[in-house]
Design a protein around this motif. Structure first.
Motif, short mmCIF file in Angstrom:
data_model
loop_
_atom_site.label_atom_id
_atom_site.label_comp_id
_atom_site.label_asym_id
_atom_site.label_seq_id
_atom_site.Cartn_x
_atom_site.Cartn_y
_atom_site.Cartn_z
N ASP A 29 0.80 -1.23 0.00
CA ASP A 29 0.00 0.00 0.00
C ASP A 29 0.84 1.28 0.00
OD1 ASP A 29 1.01 0.02 2.56
OD2 ASP A 29 -0.93 0.18 3.56
N GLY A 30 2.14 1.17 -0.30
CA GLY A 30 3.00 2.35 -0.31
C GLY A 30 3.55 2.70 1.06
N GLY A 31 3.44 1.77 1.97
CA GLY A 31 3.98 2.00 3.31
C GLY A 31 5.28 1.26 3.51
N TYR A 32 6.04 1.72 4.47
CA TYR A 32 7.23 1.00 4.90
C TYR A 32 7.15 0.85 6.42
CZ TYR A 32 9.39 5.45 6.33
OH TYR A 32 9.66 6.65 6.94
N ALA A 33 7.79 -0.17 6.93
CA ALA A 33 7.83 -0.42 8.37
C ALA A 33 9.11 -1.16 8.67
CB ALA A 33 6.61 -1.23 8.81
N GLY A 34 9.54 -1.08 9.90
CA GLY A 34 10.74 -1.80 10.25
C GLY A 34 11.09 -1.67 11.71
N HIS A 35 12.32 -2.06 11.99
CA HIS A 35 12.84 -2.03 13.35
C HIS A 35 14.25 -1.46 13.28
CE1 HIS A 35 14.08 -3.48 17.34
NE2 HIS A 35 12.79 -3.45 17.59
N GLY A 36 14.52 -0.47 14.12
CA GLY A 36 15.82 0.19 14.11
C GLY A 36 16.83 -0.38 15.08
N GLY A 37 16.48 -1.50 15.72
CA GLY A 37 17.37 -2.10 16.71
C GLY A 37 16.80 -1.97 18.11
N CYS A 38 15.99 -0.94 18.32
CA CYS A 38 15.35 -0.72 19.61
C CYS A 38 13.89 -0.34 19.41
CB CYS A 38 16.09 0.38 20.36
SG CYS A 38 15.44 0.77 21.99
N ASN A 39 13.64 0.54 18.47
CA ASN A 39 12.30 1.05 18.21
C ASN A 39 11.76 0.59 16.87
OD1 ASN A 39 11.62 3.10 20.43
ND2 ASN A 39 13.73 3.64 19.87
N ARG A 40 10.44 0.45 16.82
CA ARG A 40 9.77 0.17 15.55
C ARG A 40 9.46 1.50 14.88
NH1 ARG A 40 8.59 -4.48 14.13
NH2 ARG A 40 8.70 -6.23 15.52
N PHE A 41 9.41 1.48 13.55
CA PHE A 41 9.08 2.68 12.80
C PHE A 41 8.20 2.31 11.62
CE2 PHE A 41 13.11 1.12 11.11
CZ PHE A 41 12.88 1.10 9.75
N ARG A 42 7.48 3.32 11.12
CA ARG A 42 6.66 3.12 9.93
C ARG A 42 6.41 4.47 9.27
NH1 ARG A 42 2.67 0.31 9.16
NH2 ARG A 42 3.11 -1.31 10.66
N GLY A 43 6.11 4.41 7.98
CA GLY A 43 5.84 5.62 7.23
C GLY A 43 5.38 5.26 5.83
N ARG A 44 5.41 6.23 4.94
CA ARG A 44 5.00 6.06 3.56
C ARG A 44 6.19 6.32 2.65
NH1 ARG A 44 0.46 3.86 2.90
NH2 ARG A 44 -0.01 4.97 0.99
N PHE A 45 6.19 5.68 1.49
CA PHE A 45 7.23 5.95 0.51
C PHE A 45 6.60 6.02 -0.87
CE2 PHE A 45 6.81 1.45 -0.04
CZ PHE A 45 7.25 1.16 -1.32
N VAL A 46 7.26 6.73 -1.77
CA VAL A 46 6.84 6.80 -3.17
C VAL A 46 8.07 6.58 -4.04
CG1 VAL A 46 4.83 8.29 -2.81
CG2 VAL A 46 7.06 9.32 -3.25
N THR A 47 7.84 5.97 -5.20
CA THR A 47 8.91 5.80 -6.17
C THR A 47 8.41 6.30 -7.53
OG1 THR A 47 8.22 3.55 -6.74
CG2 THR A 47 9.90 3.78 -5.01
N ASN A 48 9.35 6.68 -8.36
CA ASN A 48 9.08 7.07 -9.74
C ASN A 48 10.34 6.71 -10.52
OD1 ASN A 48 8.29 8.13 -12.15
ND2 ASN A 48 8.27 10.26 -11.47
N GLU A 49 10.27 5.64 -11.31
CA GLU A 49 11.44 5.08 -11.99
C GLU A 49 12.50 4.76 -10.95
OE1 GLU A 49 12.51 7.41 -15.39
OE2 GLU A 49 10.49 7.31 -16.22
N ASP A 50 13.66 5.45 -10.97
CA ASP A 50 14.70 5.14 -9.99
C ASP A 50 14.72 6.10 -8.81
OD1 ASP A 50 15.68 7.34 -11.33
OD2 ASP A 50 17.70 6.55 -11.58
#
Length: 115
Positions: free
Chosen positions: A33-54
């Motif tokens: 859905d255009g979101g990103y999520a992850g773990h930075g080693g201690c905290n979880r994070f999430r947000g949105r991303f967009v791409t256009n070609e490269d």
């Protein structure tokens, strides 16, 4: 475009052109859905991303606010700052390189969910 990232999960191997050995598990996942999520080693994070070609742009990350030991906190901050600086991406199989607008390497990642 984004279809090359959707559903994949990555861990950092370089940060700002330097070899990166995580103290704790650090990763980012790209959602359909255009979101990103992850773990930075201690905290979880999430947000949105967009791409256009490269081109790629990460929106601001919502990050949990757990207290972390110094070295882990520094790595987490560096990782999230690198995502914020990224403007271009290049995927080659299980490698993903993120660079800033000038083409300077900010983050090198390896796919950790490859079959």
């Amino acid at each position: 475009g984004a279809e090359t990232l959707v559903g994949s999960e990555w861990q950092p191997v370089t940060l700002n052109g330097e070899s990166f050995a995580a103290v704790k598990d650090i990763f980012i996942q790209f959602d359909q859905d255009g979101g990103y999520a992850g773990h930075g080693g201690c905290n979880r994070f999430r947000g949105r991303f967009v791409t256009n070609e490269d081109a790629i742009l990460f929106g601001p990350a919502a990050v949990t606010m757990m207290a972390c030991p110094g070295e882990i906190s520094e790595q987490e901050f560096g990782f999230i700052q690198a995502l914020n600086a990224a403007r271009l991406f290049k995927r080659d199989g299980t490698s993903l390189d993120l660079t800033d607008a000038d083409g300077v390497a900010v983050l090198g990642l390896r796919q950790r969910d490859a079959d």
